[in-house]
Design an enzyme around this catalytic site. Sequence first.
Site, PDB file in Angstrom:
ATOM      1  N   CYS A   1       0.817  -1.223   0.000  1.00  0.00           N
ATOM      2  CA  CYS A   1       0.000   0.000   0.000  1.00  0.00           C
ATOM      3  C   CYS A   1       0.847   1.268   0.000  1.00  0.00           C
ATOM      4  O   CYS A   1       0.374   2.328  -0.393  1.00  0.00           O
ATOM      5  CB  CYS A   1      -0.926   0.003   1.207  1.00  0.00           C
TER       6      CYS A   1
ATOM      7  N   HIS B   1      -3.713   7.360   2.043  1.00  0.00           N
ATOM      8  CA  HIS B   1      -4.065   5.976   1.705  1.00  0.00           C
ATOM      9  C   HIS B   1      -5.464   5.697   2.253  1.00  0.00           C
ATOM     10  O   HIS B   1      -5.798   6.092   3.369  1.00  0.00           O
ATOM     11  CB  HIS B   1      -3.035   5.044   2.339  1.00  0.00           C
TER      12      HIS B   1
ATOM     13  N   ASN C   1     -10.138  -0.403  -0.029  1.00  0.00           N
ATOM     14  CA  ASN C   1      -8.669  -0.247  -0.046  1.00  0.00           C
ATOM     15  C   ASN C   1      -8.133  -0.927  -1.314  1.00  0.00           C
ATOM     16  O   ASN C   1      -8.121  -2.155  -1.404  1.00  0.00           O
ATOM     17  CB  ASN C   1      -8.103  -0.896   1.222  1.00  0.00           C
TER      18      ASN C   1
END
Length: 335
Positions: free
Chosen positions: A112, A252, A282
């Site tokens: 990520c 994020h 996500n």
Amino acid sequence: MPYAAITGWGFAVPDRVVTNADLERMVETSDEWIVSRTGIKERRIVSQDDSTTSLAALAAIRAVEQAGLQPTDIELIVVATCTADDFLVSQAALVQAAIGSKAAAFDVGSACAGFVTALDVATQFIRSGSYKRVLVVGADTLSRYIDFTDRSTCVLFGDGAGAIVLEATNEERGLLASVMGADGSGSEHLFVPGAARFAPESADLFPDARPHVQMNGQAVYKFAVNVMNEASIEAIEKAEMKLDDIDMLIPHQANIRIIEAAAKRLNLPMDRVWVNLDRYGNTTAATIPIAISEAAAAGKLNEGDNVVVVAFGAGLAWAAGVLRWGVAGTRNAAQ
Ligand code: UT7
């Protein structure tokens, strides 16, 4: 020393929408639990026709077009991904071929945190004078490694890709300061056990043995809140700015509670924070370039705005940066 302005952006997500109601039919969960604990309402999941390459290439084409360039103008492609379509061939090489470019190409693997890391790497290539036009992509199809009987992970992730074009400029634009870090001692909190030893042909024989993401949610949560705050502040200080200088936060997209904590630490109201995890969940390395693309398209990013980008994830790893939005003077330096 030239700077690296963002002159193009674009994203792509699969057509298939999986809502919280859909997941309620698959595992013991509820829309109420998912929304209150994470902020996610729906996510996009790849079908048989999609791949990391197809999403990344579409996002890349859109970014190159937005920059007013052709794929052949790009000199280097850096793709951030942890779900490349091939084990040997870099995802960047697959994107290069798919968009009809001749650029040099390699991947950055930091889950990520991958896109902000790739943005940093690409910026260094422009600042050193090695390249003038670089395509940076964040693309992942993590759903291929999700156990859709595990409610602790299957509600969180979605698939997608985002891309930006960086071009050399003499103006102070693009990434002005950055921070990166890793703590491999925390790797067991978020990983895919057995993936390196897995033989794909055994999937037919032992479908349950297919590698899938395992996560210690609470450990990652605590790490995320700390590191988002610390890395953002460190990047702002490195850029020799104050909190008041920051116009926008593009974090994020993992959990709305983590994002709200970061916004609070930076003294930013939520209308100056780009949030889209309610629609995409996500998307691993794709969250930030998708968010940048949406914020730019919505007119939320203005010439000269200072934007904090910050991400965390498997590794454990993190990356943050302060970038100055806009393209002033870019074309003169890039010719
Ligand atoms: O890019 C990095 C990716 N990862 C992350 O960012 C993860 C960071 N962590 C988080 O976002 C949160 O820890 C989660 C959203 C994963 C979990 O939220 P939480 O508030 O930390 O919940 P929890 O793990 O403490 O679980 C609370 C309860 C448990 O039940 P008991 O033991 O209290 O009876 C879980 O079994 O919620 C249960 N639970 C669920 N219930 C309904 C866990 N997942 C679900 C679910 N639906 N999907």
